[in-house]
Scaffold this motif. Structure first.
Motif, PDB file in Angstrom:
ATOM      1  N   PHE A 107       9.947  -8.654   4.673  1.00  0.00           N
ATOM      2  CA  PHE A 107      10.365  -7.280   4.980  1.00  0.00           C
ATOM      3  C   PHE A 107      11.880  -7.188   5.119  1.00  0.00           C
ATOM      4  O   PHE A 107      12.490  -6.227   4.652  1.00  0.00           O
ATOM      5  CB  PHE A 107       9.713  -6.776   6.270  1.00  0.00           C
ATOM      6  CG  PHE A 107       8.249  -6.453   6.151  1.00  0.00           C
ATOM      7  CD1 PHE A 107       7.527  -6.671   4.990  1.00  0.00           C
ATOM      8  CD2 PHE A 107       7.573  -5.939   7.225  1.00  0.00           C
ATOM      9  CE1 PHE A 107       6.177  -6.370   4.901  1.00  0.00           C
ATOM     10  CE2 PHE A 107       6.220  -5.626   7.157  1.00  0.00           C
ATOM     11  CZ  PHE A 107       5.522  -5.840   5.989  1.00  0.00           C
ATOM     12  N   GLU A 118      13.332  -7.322   1.567  1.00  0.00           N
ATOM     13  CA  GLU A 118      12.973  -6.177   0.725  1.00  0.00           C
ATOM     14  C   GLU A 118      13.497  -4.839   1.250  1.00  0.00           C
ATOM     15  O   GLU A 118      13.850  -3.970   0.464  1.00  0.00           O
ATOM     16  CB  GLU A 118      11.453  -6.093   0.567  1.00  0.00           C
ATOM     17  CG  GLU A 118      10.847  -7.273  -0.162  1.00  0.00           C
ATOM     18  CD  GLU A 118      11.316  -7.406  -1.597  1.00  0.00           C
ATOM     19  OE1 GLU A 118      11.332  -6.389  -2.312  1.00  0.00           O
ATOM     20  OE2 GLU A 118      11.668  -8.539  -2.003  1.00  0.00           O
ATOM     21  N   LEU A 119      13.507  -4.661   2.556  1.00  0.00           N
ATOM     22  CA  LEU A 119      13.882  -3.359   3.119  1.00  0.00           C
ATOM     23  C   LEU A 119      15.375  -3.179   3.311  1.00  0.00           C
ATOM     24  O   LEU A 119      15.853  -2.055   3.430  1.00  0.00           O
ATOM     25  CB  LEU A 119      13.169  -3.129   4.458  1.00  0.00           C
ATOM     26  CG  LEU A 119      11.676  -2.914   4.388  1.00  0.00           C
ATOM     27  CD1 LEU A 119      11.086  -2.797   5.789  1.00  0.00           C
ATOM     28  CD2 LEU A 119      11.342  -1.677   3.568  1.00  0.00           C
ATOM     29  N   LYS A 132      13.254   4.783   3.122  1.00  0.00           N
ATOM     30  CA  LYS A 132      12.938   3.438   3.610  1.00  0.00           C
ATOM     31  C   LYS A 132      11.503   3.351   4.127  1.00  0.00           C
ATOM     32  O   LYS A 132      10.882   2.291   4.055  1.00  0.00           O
ATOM     33  CB  LYS A 132      13.935   2.984   4.675  1.00  0.00           C
ATOM     34  CG  LYS A 132      15.264   2.586   4.060  1.00  0.00           C
ATOM     35  CD  LYS A 132      16.097   1.737   4.968  1.00  0.00           C
ATOM     36  CE  LYS A 132      17.375   1.350   4.238  1.00  0.00           C
ATOM     37  NZ  LYS A 132      18.244   0.509   5.030  1.00  0.00           N
ATOM     38  N   LYS A 183       9.664   2.761   1.053  1.00  0.00           N
ATOM     39  CA  LYS A 183       9.899   1.370   0.645  1.00  0.00           C
ATOM     40  C   LYS A 183       9.073   0.418   1.508  1.00  0.00           C
ATOM     41  O   LYS A 183       8.531  -0.564   1.018  1.00  0.00           O
ATOM     42  CB  LYS A 183      11.387   1.007   0.769  1.00  0.00           C
ATOM     43  CG  LYS A 183      12.227   1.470  -0.368  1.00  0.00           C
ATOM     44  CD  LYS A 183      13.652   0.952  -0.196  1.00  0.00           C
ATOM     45  CE  LYS A 183      14.536   1.383  -1.322  1.00  0.00           C
ATOM     46  NZ  LYS A 183      15.905   0.856  -1.179  1.00  0.00           N
ATOM     47  N   PHE A 184       9.000   0.723   2.794  1.00  0.00           N
ATOM     48  CA  PHE A 184       8.202  -0.109   3.695  1.00  0.00           C
ATOM     49  C   PHE A 184       6.741  -0.130   3.260  1.00  0.00           C
ATOM     50  O   PHE A 184       6.117  -1.180   3.212  1.00  0.00           O
ATOM     51  CB  PHE A 184       8.309   0.380   5.142  1.00  0.00           C
ATOM     52  CG  PHE A 184       7.237  -0.195   6.013  1.00  0.00           C
ATOM     53  CD1 PHE A 184       7.314  -1.505   6.435  1.00  0.00           C
ATOM     54  CD2 PHE A 184       6.131   0.559   6.365  1.00  0.00           C
ATOM     55  CE1 PHE A 184       6.302  -2.066   7.204  1.00  0.00           C
ATOM     56  CE2 PHE A 184       5.118   0.017   7.129  1.00  0.00           C
ATOM     57  CZ  PHE A 184       5.204  -1.303   7.551  1.00  0.00           C
ATOM     58  N   LYS A 226       5.456   0.349   0.325  1.00  0.00           N
ATOM     59  CA  LYS A 226       5.338  -0.449  -0.893  1.00  0.00           C
ATOM     60  C   LYS A 226       5.519  -1.933  -0.565  1.00  0.00           C
ATOM     61  O   LYS A 226       4.765  -2.789  -1.030  1.00  0.00           O
ATOM     62  CB  LYS A 226       6.359  -0.011  -1.933  1.00  0.00           C
ATOM     63  CG  LYS A 226       6.231  -0.818  -3.227  1.00  0.00           C
ATOM     64  CD  LYS A 226       7.345  -0.485  -4.180  1.00  0.00           C
ATOM     65  CE  LYS A 226       7.259  -1.251  -5.474  1.00  0.00           C
ATOM     66  NZ  LYS A 226       7.060  -2.668  -5.357  1.00  0.00           N
ATOM     67  N   CYS A 227       6.498  -2.219   0.257  1.00  0.00           N
ATOM     68  CA  CYS A 227       6.797  -3.596   0.653  1.00  0.00           C
ATOM     69  C   CYS A 227       5.593  -4.231   1.355  1.00  0.00           C
ATOM     70  O   CYS A 227       5.249  -5.397   1.105  1.00  0.00           O
ATOM     71  CB  CYS A 227       8.016  -3.578   1.556  1.00  0.00           C
ATOM     72  SG  CYS A 227       8.538  -5.156   2.194  1.00  0.00           S
ATOM     73  N   GLU A 228       4.952  -3.477   2.212  1.00  0.00           N
ATOM     74  CA  GLU A 228       3.784  -3.982   2.934  1.00  0.00           C
ATOM     75  C   GLU A 228       2.653  -4.309   1.957  1.00  0.00           C
ATOM     76  O   GLU A 228       2.028  -5.368   2.050  1.00  0.00           O
ATOM     77  CB  GLU A 228       3.338  -2.950   3.969  1.00  0.00           C
ATOM     78  CG  GLU A 228       2.300  -3.471   4.934  1.00  0.00           C
ATOM     79  CD  GLU A 228       1.961  -2.455   6.004  1.00  0.00           C
ATOM     80  OE1 GLU A 228       1.773  -2.885   7.152  1.00  0.00           O
ATOM     81  OE2 GLU A 228       1.875  -1.252   5.704  1.00  0.00           O
ATOM     82  N   ASP A 238       3.008  -5.010  -1.228  1.00  0.00           N
ATOM     83  CA  ASP A 238       3.448  -6.174  -2.004  1.00  0.00           C
ATOM     84  C   ASP A 238       3.277  -7.465  -1.212  1.00  0.00           C
ATOM     85  O   ASP A 238       2.864  -8.493  -1.757  1.00  0.00           O
ATOM     86  CB  ASP A 238       4.919  -6.031  -2.414  1.00  0.00           C
ATOM     87  CG  ASP A 238       5.146  -4.936  -3.432  1.00  0.00           C
ATOM     88  OD1 ASP A 238       4.170  -4.432  -4.023  1.00  0.00           O
ATOM     89  OD2 ASP A 238       6.331  -4.563  -3.626  1.00  0.00           O
ATOM     90  N   PHE A 239       3.573  -7.414   0.082  1.00  0.00           N
ATOM     91  CA  PHE A 239       3.431  -8.605   0.915  1.00  0.00           C
ATOM     92  C   PHE A 239       1.980  -9.068   0.968  1.00  0.00           C
ATOM     93  O   PHE A 239       1.688 -10.248   0.782  1.00  0.00           O
ATOM     94  CB  PHE A 239       3.941  -8.339   2.338  1.00  0.00           C
ATOM     95  CG  PHE A 239       3.674  -9.491   3.259  1.00  0.00           C
ATOM     96  CD1 PHE A 239       4.467 -10.625   3.217  1.00  0.00           C
ATOM     97  CD2 PHE A 239       2.601  -9.471   4.145  1.00  0.00           C
ATOM     98  CE1 PHE A 239       4.202 -11.710   4.043  1.00  0.00           C
ATOM     99  CE2 PHE A 239       2.335 -10.537   4.972  1.00  0.00           C
ATOM    100  CZ  PHE A 239       3.145 -11.661   4.918  1.00  0.00           C
TER     101      PHE A 239
END
Length: 152
Positions: free
Chosen positions: A38, A41-42, A124, A127-128, A130-132, A134-135
């Protein structure tokens, strides 16, 4: 079923495949990986990080608690023998409990997103999300790859 709903459940069930490590060790490993992922990525500023991580950690702990405690109870009652013998009334109660847990997770997520929007710009927050996703995808792939290597 939506991929966003499936991924967390798969993550929960993936814990059982690696019983040699304690649940707390696994949780801490995943937490460390998540923080690193995170953070990268963030690209949070120090002020954003200061506000984001306490919110996220409280959310993540509560989410884990709901999933672990409630879903573990569901899973233990969902073996084939029990399902073959369950009454319609018990099945209905069981489904109601599962739906209540899902609803509790939904409201927790909604409250977290609302809180997040007070400390991060909406871009953001997106983005979070999407990031979550993806993780969790990366984590599942990693555990899947590890399981395949162990079988060789």
């Amino acid at each position: 079923m939506n991929l966003k709903k499936i991924l967390p459940l798969l993550l929960l069930f993936s814990y059982s495949f690696y019983a040699q490590e304690s649940m707390n060790d696994k949780k801490e490993q995943i937490k460390s990986m998540k923080v690193a992922f995170f953070t990268t990525e963030l690209d949070l500023s120090s002020q954003e990080s200061e506000k984001f991580w306490p919110l996220y950690n409280a959310y993540d702990n509560k989410q884990f608690e709901i999933r672990h405690k409630k879903m573990k109870a569901f899973k233990s009652r969902l073996n084939n023998d029990a399902l073959d013998k369950i009454s319609e009334k018990d099945a209905s109660n069981f489904l109601n409990q599962m739906e209540a847990a899902d609803e509790e997770l939904f409201w927790l997520r909604k409250k977290f997103t609302k809180s997040l929007r007070t400390v991060l710009p909406d871009v953001k927050v997106l983005k979070f999300k999407k990031c979550e996703d993806d993780f969790y995808r990366k984590l599942l792939q990693q555990y899947g790859d590890r399981g395949r290597k162990d079988k060789r």
